[in-house]
Design a protein around this motif. Structure first.
Motif, PDB file in Angstrom:
ATOM      1  N   ALA A 193       0.555  -1.598   0.083  1.00  0.00           N
ATOM      2  CA  ALA A 193       0.031  -0.249   0.189  1.00  0.00           C
ATOM      3  C   ALA A 193       0.416   1.262   0.122  1.00  0.00           C
ATOM      4  O   ALA A 193       0.892   2.356  -0.991  1.00  0.00           O
ATOM      5  N   TYR A 194       1.593   1.573   0.759  1.00  0.00           N
ATOM      6  CA  TYR A 194       3.067   2.097   0.422  1.00  0.00           C
ATOM      7  C   TYR A 194       3.730   2.711  -0.832  1.00  0.00           C
ATOM      8  O   TYR A 194       3.523   3.955  -0.748  1.00  0.00           O
ATOM      9  N   GLU A 195       4.066   1.683  -1.114  1.00  0.00           N
ATOM     10  CA  GLU A 195       4.669   1.408  -2.784  1.00  0.00           C
ATOM     11  C   GLU A 195       3.598   1.255  -3.192  1.00  0.00           C
ATOM     12  O   GLU A 195       4.544   2.810  -4.182  1.00  0.00           O
ATOM     13  N   LEU A 196       2.695   1.726  -3.539  1.00  0.00           N
ATOM     14  CA  LEU A 196       1.794   2.046  -4.327  1.00  0.00           C
ATOM     15  C   LEU A 196       1.348   3.342  -3.419  1.00  0.00           C
ATOM     16  O   LEU A 196       0.951   4.137  -4.935  1.00  0.00           O
ATOM     17  N   GLY A 197       2.174   4.032  -2.642  1.00  0.00           N
ATOM     18  CA  GLY A 197       1.874   5.792  -2.449  1.00  0.00           C
ATOM     19  C   GLY A 197       0.758   6.015  -1.687  1.00  0.00           C
ATOM     20  O   GLY A 197      -1.071   7.148  -1.299  1.00  0.00           O
ATOM     21  N   ALA A 198      -0.156   5.342  -0.776  1.00  0.00           N
ATOM     22  CA  ALA A 198      -0.914   5.425   0.096  1.00  0.00           C
ATOM     23  C   ALA A 198      -0.981   6.538   1.504  1.00  0.00           C
ATOM     24  O   ALA A 198       0.386   6.430   1.569  1.00  0.00           O
ATOM     25  N   ASN A 199      -1.670   7.415   1.921  1.00  0.00           N
ATOM     26  CA  ASN A 199      -0.903   8.271   2.757  1.00  0.00           C
ATOM     27  C   ASN A 199      -0.992   7.213   3.710  1.00  0.00           C
ATOM     28  O   ASN A 199      -0.121   8.592   5.085  1.00  0.00           O
TER      29      ASN A 199
END
Lengths: 201, 153
Positions: free
Chosen positions: A108-114
């Motif tokens: 999720a963070y790699e895909l850019g989740a805040n």
């Protein structure tokens, strides 16, 4: 002017959707949550396809909240679309899911989740989480400047057969919900209360 | 649970206000401050005195002022996201800037959130309480980066 002080929530589990609606209603903030049943509908909404081209009825949200496991287009795919293909790649996106799998969090963070939130197993913690989430992202956080998408005709690849979810999640019935959920009696009780509330306005 | 917030801010008054506020919300133990961007990077890398993680715990949240000497907030953010071993560290820009272009830049560099310092003290306190609760208690960080190896210099 268009009020973006609301959360656009992609969630296919109608029980959970009803529960969250009940929480917002109880807090006197029913207008601050809009629910759609899958990622494709989020994309249609953000792009302004079809009925969503009416930005007075469907303004851009201050926050997109995503369940991970949704039919048609899941949370990761939706997040990836927002970051790479939408008119507003900086749109704040929070993942809200049952998973606390380290791989899911990392992805999720790699895909850019805040931010990444795990649905708590009991209603009290859920209430607390939802209130803080709402307050943080809609009252405290300063959103990026959002560009409105121009009105456009729905093209064949964006056509969805989703019903109108703009009123309440009673419309979400009929969605597949075969996934196991928490067996917490408190959640079940709250869900029953939530359903009875939504049928008795 | 990680309980430390690292606050990079060159304005001593703002640092003082932040420390006072954290004292009020009973969380002064969570706050560490550095006075410029390069110092923030040194802290995160565990360089020099920052290798002592008992004294300088690895933070669960980085709060960045935008305008700082030596390395500004955007540069620190860019370093965290692109060059560091901790690319998913939650980063909140904390500034008095109301400019659209600053917000747009912060989000496009990968800031998790952008907070505008309220001038009203009670609103300031409320904002910090909610921020602390959200990022340190509710948000799930990416665990692989909880404890990077300290850099030996």
């Amino acid at each position: 002017m268009i009020d973006s002080k609301f959360i656009l929530y992609g969630e296919d589990d109608c029980h959970y959707a009803t529960l969250l609606e009940a929480i917002f209603k109880q807090a006197g903030l029913p207008h601050r949550l809009r629910i759609v049943p899958n990622g494709k509908e989020i994309v249609a909404y953000l792009r302004g396809d079809g009925k969503y081209s009416n930005r007075f009825a469907y303004p851009l949200p201050g926050l997109v909240l995503l369940d991970l496991k949704m039919p048609v287009m899941n949370g990761f795919e939706t997040l990836n679309w927002i970051r790479k293909h939408s008119a507003n790649p900086q749109q704040p996106v929070v993942v809200l899911t049952c998973s606390d799998d380290l791989g899911d969090i990392k992805k999720a963070y790699e895909l850019g989740a805040n931010s990444f939130l795990t649905k708590p197993p009991n209603v009290e913690d859920l209430l607390n989480m939802v209130r803080t989430l709402e307050n943080y992202w809609l009252n405290q956080n300063a959103s990026p400047p959002l560009k409105d998408t121009p009105a456009r005709k729905p093209s064949s690849d964006t056509k969805t057969e989703a019903p109108d979810h703009s009123r309440h999640s009673g419309n979400l019935s009929g969605m597949d919900d075969t996934r196991p959920r928490t067996g917490s009696p408190a959640i079940e009780r709250a869900q029953r209360e939530a359903s009875s509330q939504s049928t008795n306005p | 649970m990680i309980e430390t917030i690292l606050y990079a801010e060159d304005n001593e008054n703002d640092v003082f206000l932040m420390q006072q506020a954290f004292r009020k919300i009973d969380g002064v133990r969570v706050l560490r401050t550095v006075m410029d961007g390069q110092e923030a990077v040194a802290y995160l890398r565990g360089a020099g005195k920052y290798a002592d993680r008992a004294e300088f715990p690895f933070p669960g949240l980085l709060l960045l002022d935008v305008k700082m000497p030596r390395m500004n907030g955007f540069e620190v953010l860019e370093w965290v996201r692109r060059k560091s071993a901790i690319p998913h560290l939650p980063v909140v820009m904390f500034t008095s800037s109301l400019e659209d272009k600053d917000r747009a830049r912060a989000y496009s560099l990968g800031a998790n959130s952008f907070l505008v310092k309220p001038s009203d003290p009670s609103k300031f306190l409320t904002m910090l309480q909610i921020m602390e609760h959200y990022w340190l208690r509710l948000n799930q960080p990416s665990r692989v980066e909880v404890m990077p190896e300290p850099v030996t210099v």
